[in-house]
Motif scaffolding. Structure first.
Motif, PDB file in Angstrom:
ATOM      1  N   THR A  23     -24.824   8.017 -15.189  1.00 23.56           N
ATOM      2  CA  THR A  23     -23.837   8.743 -16.001  1.00 23.56           C
ATOM      3  C   THR A  23     -24.422  10.054 -16.541  1.00 23.56           C
ATOM      4  O   THR A  23     -25.640  10.221 -16.642  1.00 23.56           O
ATOM      5  N   LYS A  24     -23.512  10.940 -16.921  1.00 25.64           N
ATOM      6  CA  LYS A  24     -23.937  12.215 -17.500  1.00 25.64           C
ATOM      7  C   LYS A  24     -24.723  11.964 -18.788  1.00 25.64           C
ATOM      8  O   LYS A  24     -25.706  12.646 -19.068  1.00 25.64           O
ATOM      9  N   ASN A  50     -29.688  19.424 -32.116  1.00 25.93           N
ATOM     10  CA  ASN A  50     -29.501  18.013 -31.767  1.00 25.93           C
ATOM     11  C   ASN A  50     -30.718  17.180 -32.149  1.00 25.93           C
ATOM     12  O   ASN A  50     -30.583  16.059 -32.641  1.00 25.93           O
ATOM     13  N   LEU A  51     -31.893  17.760 -31.925  1.00 28.88           N
ATOM     14  CA  LEU A  51     -33.105  17.028 -32.322  1.00 28.88           C
ATOM     15  C   LEU A  51     -33.144  16.842 -33.837  1.00 28.88           C
ATOM     16  O   LEU A  51     -33.493  15.777 -34.342  1.00 28.88           O
ATOM     17  N   ASN A  58     -31.955  11.633 -20.957  1.00 30.00           N
ATOM     18  CA  ASN A  58     -33.245  11.694 -20.255  1.00 30.00           C
ATOM     19  C   ASN A  58     -33.958  13.018 -20.512  1.00 30.00           C
ATOM     20  O   ASN A  58     -35.171  13.055 -20.728  1.00 30.00           O
ATOM     21  N   ARG A  59     -33.209  14.109 -20.509  1.00 25.12           N
ATOM     22  CA  ARG A  59     -33.856  15.413 -20.716  1.00 25.12           C
ATOM     23  C   ARG A  59     -34.495  15.487 -22.102  1.00 25.12           C
ATOM     24  O   ARG A  59     -35.614  15.988 -22.261  1.00 25.12           O
ATOM     25  N   LEU A 109     -24.437  10.459 -31.091  1.00 31.58           N
ATOM     26  CA  LEU A 109     -24.635  11.884 -30.792  1.00 31.58           C
ATOM     27  C   LEU A 109     -24.747  12.118 -29.279  1.00 31.58           C
ATOM     28  O   LEU A 109     -24.242  13.111 -28.761  1.00 31.58           O
ATOM     29  N   TRP A 110     -25.382  11.206 -28.585  1.00 27.69           N
ATOM     30  CA  TRP A 110     -25.563  11.390 -27.133  1.00 27.69           C
ATOM     31  C   TRP A 110     -24.221  11.310 -26.406  1.00 27.69           C
ATOM     32  O   TRP A 110     -24.008  12.000 -25.414  1.00 27.69           O
ATOM     33  N   ASP A 111     -23.309  10.466 -26.908  1.00 28.52           N
ATOM     34  CA  ASP A 111     -21.963  10.409 -26.302  1.00 28.52           C
ATOM     35  C   ASP A 111     -21.249  11.737 -26.543  1.00 28.52           C
ATOM     36  O   ASP A 111     -20.680  12.325 -25.627  1.00 28.52           O
TER      37      ASP A 111
END
Ligand code: SF4
Ligand code: SF4
Length: 344
Positions: free
Chosen positions: A288-289, A331-332, A295-296, A225-227
């Motif tokens: 990287t993005k 997303n969470l 991180n956020r 999901l993060w990608d």
């Protein structure tokens, strides 16, 4: 706690009286989609039914850009920017925003007090206002949808006025100095207050809690999901600028042309900017993005111990203002259900 009532037709009178305590700031509608909190001259322009403003409450206490001090190299001294802060009144803060401010207090006041923030905090009167959630709000999952501390007065909507909770010494003084505008609370007001609170609870799109989400997140750094989601991200930083609790700033020294003096300024920064994790020597802690994006999510879901909540108060601003339509709450939820599929 002390409870009072103000009738609708006296509310504007009270708002007008508030101006004697300092500049009055409140939300106004500026377009179909946007509200802005600004200085009020005509109290009739105040929007009582707004959801979120372009910039959150933090802008009054942590300005987007401010001078910290002047530097005099010849005299080898610096002078802090301690210009007088005039008192001001903020009307219409929602509960989650007030919790957000208390989180900023924890960061900027508790351990190493920040004089610039502290002086503004002391000068500001906070008047809360009840609200009903829209599809972006999930403050109920964060337990920040009702606040019992951190305001001077709190206005709760009634059919014919507002039930007011008094939350500070200053709040008592303001009420006492304008006592002719207020009435005692009657049983019908308490019933209406309860009815509003029930309606508010039922209006949330999401029910449940996010109490365990921070642990789940830590375990899912490699989730695809993060990608996928970070690929869509534009790295614009809107999510952090509009977040009531994002608090990172950058500092720059600006020399004057004579090279004998200068000033230090600070301004809002965003962990979504590549420069945020860049240090001397060229190393970047979040190269990287995807690193920055993930991180956020971890940062906002970390536990803020003094308040027993996370750094995210569930206001929905980051989703509402994201130009790439990235949905923070969704997303969470997805990451949580991915985890439950694997481990449940
Ligand atoms: S607002 Fe949206 S597009 Fe901009 S940095 Fe945040 S997540 Fe990325
Ligand atoms: S992370 Fe998003 S939803 Fe949470 S407090 Fe910040 S802006 Fe609001």
């Amino acid at each position: 706690m002390r409870y009072l009532k103000i009738e609708k037709d006296r509310t504007y009178e009270f708002l007008e009286k508030l101006k004697k305590y300092g500049k009055l700031y409140a939300p106004v509608k500026i377009s179909d989609k946007f509200y802005l909190r600004k200085e009020i001259e005509d109290v009739k322009e105040i929007a009582f039914d707004y959801q979120r403003t372009l910039l959150p409450l933090k802008k009054y206490f942590l300005p987007t850009c401010e001078k910290m001090f002047d530097i005099d190299i010849e005299k080898n001294e610096y002078r802090e920017n301690l210009e007088k802060i005039e008192p001001f009144v903020i009307f219409g803060a929602h509960a989650c925003e007030i919790v957000g401010l208390r989180i900023l207090d924890g960061v900027y006041l508790n351990v190493y007090p920040d004089i610039y923030y502290a002086r503004r905090r002391k000068a500001g009167i906070i008047i809360g206002l009840s609200c009903l959630p829209d599809e972006y709000c999930f403050c109920n999952l964060r337990r920040t949808d009702f606040v019992d501390i951190g305001f001077d007065l709190f206005f709760h909507e009634l059919p014919d006025g507002y039930l007011i909770r008094v939350g500070s010494q200053r709040g008592h003084e303001i009420v006492d100095e304008n006592i002719e505008l207020f009435k005692s609370v009657e049983q019908k007001d308490i019933d209406a207050f309860r009815e509003f609170e029930e309606r508010r609870q039922k209006s949330f799109k999401y029910q449940g809690s996010f109490d365990n989400i921070r642990y789940i997140l830590e375990l899912t750094a490699n989730d695809r999901l993060w990608d996928e989601e970070s690929e869509k991200c534009l790295g614009c930083g809107n999510c952090t600028m509009t977040c009531p609790t994002c608090r990172c700033y950058d500092v720059q020294d600006i020399p004057r042309i004579n090279l004998k003096s200068g000033e230090r300024i600070r301004f809002w920064d965003s962990c979504q900017f590549r420069s945020h994790g860049l240090v001397a020597g060229g190393h970047n802690f979040r190269e990287t993005k995807k690193d920055r994006f993930f991180n956020r999510y971890v940062c906002k879901n970390s536990y803020f111990y003094p308040l027993g909540t996370s750094y995210c108060v569930g206001c929905g601003n980051c989703t509402y203002f994201c130009p790439a339509n990235i949905d923070f709450q969704k997303n969470l939820d997805k990451i949580r259900s991915n985890y439950e599929v694997i481990h449940g």
